[in-house]
Design a protein around this motif. Sequence first.
Motif, PDB file in Angstrom:
ATOM      1  N   PRO A  95       0.815  -1.222   0.000  1.00 54.82           N
ATOM      2  CA  PRO A  95       0.000   0.000   0.000  1.00 54.82           C
ATOM      3  C   PRO A  95       0.848   1.272   0.000  1.00 54.82           C
ATOM      4  O   PRO A  95       0.437   2.291  -0.570  1.00 54.82           O
ATOM      5  N   ALA A  96       2.045   1.225   0.600  1.00 54.48           N
ATOM      6  CA  ALA A  96       2.914   2.400   0.593  1.00 54.48           C
ATOM      7  C   ALA A  96       3.365   2.727  -0.833  1.00 54.48           C
ATOM      8  O   ALA A  96       3.373   3.895  -1.241  1.00 54.48           O
ATOM      9  N   ALA A  97       3.733   1.703  -1.581  1.00 53.59           N
ATOM     10  CA  ALA A  97       4.141   1.919  -2.972  1.00 53.59           C
ATOM     11  C   ALA A  97       2.973   2.419  -3.814  1.00 53.59           C
ATOM     12  O   ALA A  97       3.142   3.309  -4.661  1.00 53.59           O
ATOM     13  N   CYS A  98       1.788   1.865  -3.582  1.00 56.33           N
ATOM     14  CA  CYS A  98       0.599   2.327  -4.314  1.00 56.33           C
ATOM     15  C   CYS A  98       0.281   3.775  -3.978  1.00 56.33           C
ATOM     16  O   CYS A  98      -0.049   4.567  -4.854  1.00 56.33           O
ATOM     17  N   TRP A  99       0.394   4.139  -2.680  1.00 54.46           N
ATOM     18  CA  TRP A  99       0.123   5.520  -2.275  1.00 54.46           C
ATOM     19  C   TRP A  99       1.104   6.471  -2.947  1.00 54.46           C
ATOM     20  O   TRP A  99       0.712   7.521  -3.446  1.00 54.46           O
ATOM     21  N   ARG A 100       2.375   6.104  -2.963  1.00 54.48           N
ATOM     22  CA  ARG A 100       3.376   6.975  -3.582  1.00 54.48           C
ATOM     23  C   ARG A 100       3.092   7.158  -5.071  1.00 54.48           C
ATOM     24  O   ARG A 100       3.252   8.233  -5.618  1.00 54.48           O
ATOM     25  N   TYR A 101       2.648   6.096  -5.727  1.00 57.28           N
ATOM     26  CA  TYR A 101       2.352   6.193  -7.158  1.00 57.28           C
ATOM     27  C   TYR A 101       1.106   7.034  -7.417  1.00 57.28           C
ATOM     28  O   TYR A 101       1.084   7.880  -8.302  1.00 57.28           O
ATOM     29  N   THR A 102       0.047   6.835  -6.632  1.00 57.40           N
ATOM     30  CA  THR A 102      -1.210   7.538  -6.883  1.00 57.40           C
ATOM     31  C   THR A 102      -1.236   8.962  -6.321  1.00 57.40           C
ATOM     32  O   THR A 102      -2.014   9.779  -6.778  1.00 57.40           O
ATOM     33  N   HIS A 103      -0.391   9.244  -5.322  1.00 60.56           N
ATOM     34  CA  HIS A 103      -0.365  10.577  -4.701  1.00 60.56           C
ATOM     35  C   HIS A 103       1.010  11.218  -4.843  1.00 60.56           C
ATOM     36  O   HIS A 103       1.476  11.904  -3.935  1.00 60.56           O
ATOM     37  N   SER A 104       1.636  11.006  -5.971  1.00 59.56           N
ATOM     38  CA  SER A 104       3.025  11.433  -6.139  1.00 59.56           C
ATOM     39  C   SER A 104       3.215  12.944  -6.009  1.00 59.56           C
ATOM     40  O   SER A 104       4.266  13.397  -5.584  1.00 59.56           O
ATOM     41  N   THR A 105       2.223  13.725  -6.351  1.00 62.15           N
ATOM     42  CA  THR A 105       2.390  15.184  -6.301  1.00 62.15           C
ATOM     43  C   THR A 105       1.807  15.808  -5.031  1.00 62.15           C
ATOM     44  O   THR A 105       1.969  17.005  -4.826  1.00 62.15           O
ATOM     45  N   GLU A 106       1.169  15.026  -4.179  1.00 61.48           N
ATOM     46  CA  GLU A 106       0.523  15.597  -2.993  1.00 61.48           C
ATOM     47  C   GLU A 106       1.519  16.248  -2.034  1.00 61.48           C
ATOM     48  O   GLU A 106       1.271  17.330  -1.513  1.00 61.48           O
ATOM     49  N   VAL A 107       2.647  15.608  -1.799  1.00 60.28           N
ATOM     50  CA  VAL A 107       3.662  16.172  -0.904  1.00 60.28           C
ATOM     51  C   VAL A 107       4.218  17.457  -1.508  1.00 60.28           C
ATOM     52  O   VAL A 107       4.331  18.485  -0.839  1.00 60.28           O
ATOM     53  N   GLU A 108       4.563  17.396  -2.787  1.00 60.54           N
ATOM     54  CA  GLU A 108       5.101  18.565  -3.471  1.00 60.54           C
ATOM     55  C   GLU A 108       4.109  19.726  -3.455  1.00 60.54           C
ATOM     56  O   GLU A 108       4.476  20.860  -3.128  1.00 60.54           O
ATOM     57  N   ASP A 109       2.860  19.441  -3.778  1.00 58.07           N
ATOM     58  CA  ASP A 109       1.844  20.491  -3.792  1.00 58.07           C
ATOM     59  C   ASP A 109       1.634  21.104  -2.414  1.00 58.07           C
ATOM     60  O   ASP A 109       1.504  22.324  -2.278  1.00 58.07           O
ATOM     61  N   SER A 110       1.612  20.271  -1.384  1.00 55.57           N
ATOM     62  CA  SER A 110       1.380  20.800  -0.043  1.00 55.57           C
ATOM     63  C   SER A 110       2.564  21.642   0.431  1.00 55.57           C
ATOM     64  O   SER A 110       2.376  22.668   1.086  1.00 55.57           O
ATOM     65  N   MET A 111       3.806  21.253   0.078  1.00 49.12           N
ATOM     66  CA  MET A 111       4.968  22.069   0.451  1.00 49.12           C
ATOM     67  C   MET A 111       4.957  23.397  -0.292  1.00 49.12           C
ATOM     68  O   MET A 111       5.244  24.437   0.287  1.00 49.12           O
ATOM     69  N   MET A 112       4.615  23.363  -1.561  1.00 55.08           N
ATOM     70  CA  MET A 112       4.564  24.605  -2.334  1.00 55.08           C
ATOM     71  C   MET A 112       3.423  25.506  -1.868  1.00 55.08           C
ATOM     72  O   MET A 112       3.564  26.729  -1.884  1.00 55.08           O
ATOM     73  N   ASP A 113       2.318  24.910  -1.442  1.00 60.52           N
ATOM     74  CA  ASP A 113       1.220  25.706  -0.888  1.00 60.52           C
ATOM     75  C   ASP A 113       1.656  26.438   0.374  1.00 60.52           C
ATOM     76  O   ASP A 113       1.281  27.589   0.592  1.00 60.52           O
ATOM     77  N   VAL A 114       2.447  25.775   1.219  1.00 58.87           N
ATOM     78  CA  VAL A 114       2.962  26.426   2.426  1.00 58.87           C
ATOM     79  C   VAL A 114       3.826  27.615   2.032  1.00 58.87           C
ATOM     80  O   VAL A 114       3.672  28.718   2.565  1.00 58.87           O
ATOM     81  N   TYR A 115       4.735  27.405   1.073  1.00 59.87           N
ATOM     82  CA  TYR A 115       5.601  28.511   0.638  1.00 59.87           C
ATOM     83  C   TYR A 115       4.777  29.643   0.041  1.00 59.87           C
ATOM     84  O   TYR A 115       4.997  30.820   0.373  1.00 59.87           O
ATOM     85  N   ASP A 116       3.836  29.317  -0.836  1.00 57.49           N
ATOM     86  CA  ASP A 116       2.996  30.352  -1.452  1.00 57.49           C
ATOM     87  C   ASP A 116       2.248  31.161  -0.402  1.00 57.49           C
ATOM     88  O   ASP A 116       2.173  32.386  -0.481  1.00 57.49           O
ATOM     89  N   PHE A 117       1.667  30.462   0.580  1.00 55.40           N
ATOM     90  CA  PHE A 117       0.916  31.144   1.620  1.00 55.40           C
ATOM     91  C   PHE A 117       1.808  32.114   2.400  1.00 55.40           C
ATOM     92  O   PHE A 117       1.459  33.280   2.589  1.00 55.40           O
TER      93      PHE A 117
END
Length: 186
Positions: A95-117
Amino acid sequence: KSLPKPLLFQLLGLSIATLSTVTHCGLHFTLISNISLDGNSYRVIHYRAFYFGICLSMTLILAALLSSAATVRESQCLTAMGFFCFAVAFCGLIPAACWRYTHSTEVEDSMMDVYDFVYEEVRRNTSSFRRHELTAIHKAFLCCGKHSPFGDTNNVEHKTCPPGQAHGAGQDCLQEIQDFLKKHMD
């Protein structure tokens, strides 16, 4: 001569524990986690990844220890328990590998949202306490500002970028965050 397999699994478990701890306590990840708002998913991902990594590493170390003990004592029960630990670790990785594949941009998007805010908060109100947070991000990621569609950003960057690092000389922070995550995830 190669290492015995139980020792390899112990080393693998220790390396996963080390990577999880470095990721959890590392400056870049901790800084963004501390700044992120409650509505941002980054903090949840940050803690879940740490605890998952620690659990996985402990399961691998336990399986390796049980396998070593089973080899020395020639015990079928210890062999079965070691095999069960390896099966649990494998079932946790799927499930960890599946999560990384299906949510690959979630970490990146959330970090960039913090910076943007934080960036936009400082741009709107230069006396904001967020200016210190933005300065810390710029120092941690060795970047300076971003390309903003809202107009002139030189005032924000002049006050928050490391000394001697102009926007032209520094990297766009959104690109730096993206590059940092790509390197870390790979």
